[in-house]
Design a protein around this motif. Structure first.
Motif, PDB file in Angstrom:
ATOM      1  N   UNK A  16      37.117  38.462  40.734  1.00 44.71           N
ATOM      2  CA  UNK A  16      38.510  38.608  41.151  1.00 44.71           C
ATOM      3  C   UNK A  16      39.424  37.752  40.288  1.00 44.71           C
ATOM      4  N   UNK A  17      38.985  36.550  40.006  1.00 43.25           N
ATOM      5  CA  UNK A  17      39.792  35.648  39.170  1.00 43.25           C
ATOM      6  C   UNK A  17      39.916  36.168  37.744  1.00 43.25           C
ATOM      7  N   UNK A  18      38.863  36.795  37.260  1.00 45.98           N
ATOM      8  CA  UNK A  18      38.876  37.360  35.910  1.00 45.98           C
ATOM      9  C   UNK A  18      39.783  38.589  35.859  1.00 45.98           C
ATOM     10  N   UNK A  19      39.819  39.317  36.941  1.00 49.11           N
ATOM     11  CA  UNK A  19      40.620  40.548  37.012  1.00 49.11           C
ATOM     12  C   UNK A  19      39.770  41.756  36.699  1.00 49.11           C
ATOM     13  N   UNK A  20      39.867  42.754  37.556  1.00 50.15           N
ATOM     14  CA  UNK A  20      39.107  43.988  37.400  1.00 50.15           C
ATOM     15  C   UNK A  20      39.967  44.982  36.617  1.00 50.15           C
ATOM     16  N   UNK A  21      39.350  45.712  35.719  1.00 54.52           N
ATOM     17  CA  UNK A  21      40.075  46.695  34.917  1.00 54.52           C
ATOM     18  C   UNK A  21      40.534  47.877  35.758  1.00 54.52           C
ATOM     19  N   UNK A  22      41.666  48.442  35.399  1.00 53.97           N
ATOM     20  CA  UNK A  22      42.226  49.614  36.076  1.00 53.97           C
ATOM     21  C   UNK A  22      41.237  50.778  36.105  1.00 53.97           C
ATOM     22  N   UNK A  23      40.412  50.914  35.081  1.00 50.85           N
ATOM     23  CA  UNK A  23      39.454  52.020  35.011  1.00 50.85           C
ATOM     24  C   UNK A  23      38.470  52.003  36.178  1.00 50.85           C
TER      25      UNK A  23
END
Length: 130
Positions: A16-23
Motif C-alpha cells: 500500500x505504501x509503495x502504491x498499486x498500479x492502475x492496471x
C-alpha cells in the motif's frame, strides 16, 4: 478445498505504501467480474476519475490498501465457492442478513465493511450460518 491464505498484513502495508498500479484494478475486477462502477466505489473514486488514470499511475496508500483488501476478499470468495465466478458475483450482489440485509458490494466503501464481508465468508468456510 484448500484454505485461502490472505496476504499478510505487513505485505498489505508495504504494498500500500509503495502504491498499486492502475492496471491491477482491471485484474482484480476480472477475478469475479465486478463492474467499473463497483471497483470505483471500493476505491472511493468515481468511475470517471478511475478511467482518467494512466495504467502506469500508482494509487495512493488508501486506494492501494483497498484494492489489495478487495483482491483478498475476492480470492477468499472464490475459494469459498470453489472457483465459481458467477456464484461469487451473485453472492457479492445479493443482500445478506448478517450484513444488515445489504449486498457485500454496498459495504466496500469502508475498511470495516471489508472485515465484515471476510467474517461472513469465514463462517461459510466452516459451515456456519451466514
Amino acid at each position: 478445498m484448500t484454505a485461502f491464505q490472505p496476504t499478510s498484513p505487513f505485505i498489505v502495508i508495504a504494498s500500500s505504501r509503495q502504491g498499486v498500479l492502475r492496471t491491477e484494478v482491471d485484474e482484480v475486477a476480472a477475478l469475479a467480474g465486478l463492474t467499473d462502477k463497483e471497483m470505483a466505489f471500493a476505491l472511493n473514486m468515481t468511475p470517471r476519475n478511475l478511467h482518467r488514470l494512466p495504467n502506469e499511475q500508482r494509487f495512493g496508500v488508501d486506494a492501494s490498501e483497498r484494492l489489495i483488501l478487495l483482491k483478498n476478499l475476492l480470492l477468499h470468495a472464490l475459494d469459498t465457492f470453489d472457483g465459481q465466478k458467477n456464484t461469487v458475483l451473485h453472492w457479492f450482489r445479493t443482500p445478506i442478513r448478517e450484513l444488515g440485509n445489504q449486498p457485500p458490494t454496498r459495504l466496500l466503501d469502508t475498511v470495516t465493511g471489508f472485515g465484515l464481508i471476510d467474517d461472513v465468508l469465514g463462517r461459510l468456510d466452516y459451515g456456519l450460518p451466514a
